[in-house]
Design a protein around this motif. Structure first.
Motif, mmCIF file in Angstrom:
data_model
loop_
_atom_site.group_PDB
_atom_site.id
_atom_site.type_symbol
_atom_site.label_atom_id
_atom_site.label_comp_id
_atom_site.label_asym_id
_atom_site.label_seq_id
_atom_site.Cartn_x
_atom_site.Cartn_y
_atom_site.Cartn_z
ATOM 1 N N LEU A 1 9.257 8.671 -2.569
ATOM 2 C CA LEU A 1 8.285 8.254 -1.473
ATOM 3 C C LEU A 1 7.526 6.763 -1.976
ATOM 4 O O LEU A 1 6.933 7.263 -3.236
ATOM 5 C CB LEU A 1 7.309 9.176 -1.234
ATOM 6 N N LYS A 2 7.670 5.767 -1.470
ATOM 7 C CA LYS A 2 6.901 4.545 -2.133
ATOM 8 C C LYS A 2 5.816 4.168 -0.986
ATOM 9 O O LYS A 2 6.127 4.253 0.350
ATOM 10 C CB LYS A 2 7.857 3.617 -2.235
ATOM 11 N N VAL A 3 4.569 3.898 -1.319
ATOM 12 C CA VAL A 3 3.600 3.673 -0.562
ATOM 13 C C VAL A 3 3.119 2.222 -1.053
ATOM 14 O O VAL A 3 3.289 1.925 -2.144
ATOM 15 C CB VAL A 3 2.557 4.856 -0.754
ATOM 16 N N ASN A 4 2.577 1.584 0.033
ATOM 17 C CA ASN A 4 1.521 0.303 -0.187
ATOM 18 C C ASN A 4 2.730 -0.771 -0.240
ATOM 19 O O ASN A 4 2.411 -1.664 -0.971
ATOM 20 C CB ASN A 4 0.695 0.433 -1.002
ATOM 21 N N MET A 5 3.896 -1.003 0.256
ATOM 22 C CA MET A 5 4.766 -1.776 0.300
ATOM 23 C C MET A 5 4.495 -3.306 0.953
ATOM 24 O O MET A 5 5.008 -4.209 0.571
ATOM 25 C CB MET A 5 6.195 -1.383 0.773
ATOM 26 N N THR A 6 3.439 -3.205 2.002
ATOM 27 C CA THR A 6 3.418 -4.330 2.643
ATOM 28 C C THR A 6 1.921 -5.029 2.667
ATOM 29 O O THR A 6 1.808 -5.655 3.380
ATOM 30 C CB THR A 6 3.930 -4.421 4.058
ATOM 31 N N SER A 7 1.067 -4.421 2.019
ATOM 32 C CA SER A 7 -0.239 -4.778 2.058
ATOM 33 C C SER A 7 -0.721 -5.634 0.838
ATOM 34 O O SER A 7 -0.019 -5.147 -0.382
ATOM 35 C CB SER A 7 -1.298 -3.982 2.548
ATOM 36 N N ASP A 8 -1.786 -6.213 0.692
ATOM 37 C CA ASP A 8 -2.073 -7.039 -0.421
ATOM 38 C C ASP A 8 -3.245 -6.235 -0.955
ATOM 39 O O ASP A 8 -4.334 -6.338 -0.628
ATOM 40 C CB ASP A 8 -2.603 -8.337 -0.275
ATOM 41 N N VAL A 31 3.911 10.441 -6.386
ATOM 42 C CA VAL A 31 4.126 9.099 -5.317
ATOM 43 C C VAL A 31 4.288 7.952 -6.250
ATOM 44 O O VAL A 31 3.252 7.554 -6.923
ATOM 45 C CB VAL A 31 3.270 9.162 -4.118
ATOM 46 N N LYS A 32 5.253 7.046 -5.954
ATOM 47 C CA LYS A 32 5.274 5.920 -6.545
ATOM 48 C C LYS A 32 4.612 4.754 -5.497
ATOM 49 O O LYS A 32 4.817 4.581 -4.475
ATOM 50 C CB LYS A 32 6.694 5.158 -6.813
ATOM 51 N N PHE A 33 3.901 4.106 -6.241
ATOM 52 C CA PHE A 33 2.767 3.015 -5.740
ATOM 53 C C PHE A 33 3.284 1.556 -6.047
ATOM 54 O O PHE A 33 2.984 1.429 -6.947
ATOM 55 C CB PHE A 33 1.315 3.313 -5.723
ATOM 56 N N TRP A 34 3.516 0.742 -5.013
ATOM 57 C CA TRP A 34 4.046 -0.623 -5.251
ATOM 58 C C TRP A 34 3.205 -1.393 -4.757
ATOM 59 O O TRP A 34 2.790 -1.500 -3.708
ATOM 60 C CB TRP A 34 5.269 -0.763 -4.684
ATOM 61 N N LEU A 35 2.202 -2.031 -5.671
ATOM 62 C CA LEU A 35 1.158 -2.834 -5.341
ATOM 63 C C LEU A 35 1.721 -4.478 -5.301
ATOM 64 O O LEU A 35 1.643 -4.826 -6.217
ATOM 65 C CB LEU A 35 -0.243 -2.606 -6.454
ATOM 66 N N ASN A 57 2.677 5.840 -12.187
ATOM 67 C CA ASN A 57 3.195 5.802 -10.655
ATOM 68 C C ASN A 57 2.925 4.752 -9.811
ATOM 69 O O ASN A 57 2.937 4.529 -8.702
ATOM 70 C CB ASN A 57 2.861 7.230 -10.041
ATOM 71 N N VAL A 58 2.440 3.658 -10.638
ATOM 72 C CA VAL A 58 2.067 2.230 -10.068
ATOM 73 C C VAL A 58 2.952 1.298 -10.769
ATOM 74 O O VAL A 58 2.828 0.981 -11.996
ATOM 75 C CB VAL A 58 0.516 1.967 -10.396
ATOM 76 N N MET A 59 3.524 0.319 -9.837
ATOM 77 C CA MET A 59 4.201 -0.803 -10.213
ATOM 78 C C MET A 59 3.356 -2.046 -9.456
ATOM 79 O O MET A 59 2.945 -2.088 -8.349
ATOM 80 C CB MET A 59 5.491 -0.996 -9.505
#
Length: 68
Positions: A1-8, A31-35, A57-59
């Motif tokens: 599950l990846k979260v926050n893929m399209t917000s700044d 959960v992996k969070f892509w910031l 878990n944050v990229m």
């Protein structure tokens, strides 16, 4: 599950809720969070106090564009 893929995450409009966001991230190490951001100059100012070397878990992802 990846979260926050399209917000700044580091846009000024997120300042009001970003602390809650960090809290959720700490609660969900599964959960992996892509910031994503176009505002890398704001990253250090907006990281939580316990960031240290980062969260497992944050990229962080920086995008750029040329308006010319």
């Amino acid at each position: 599950l990846k979260v926050n893929m399209t917000s700044d995450t580091f846009i000024e409009d997120a300042d009001a809720w970003r602390d809650d966001f960090w809290s959720i991230i700490r609660q969900r190490p599964d959960v992996k969070f892509w910031l994503l951001t176009k505002r890398p100059e704001r990253i250090l100012k907006c990281l939580p106090d316990d960031w240290g070397d980062g969260y497992e878990n944050v990229m962080l992802n920086i995008t750029c564009e040329n308006q010319d």
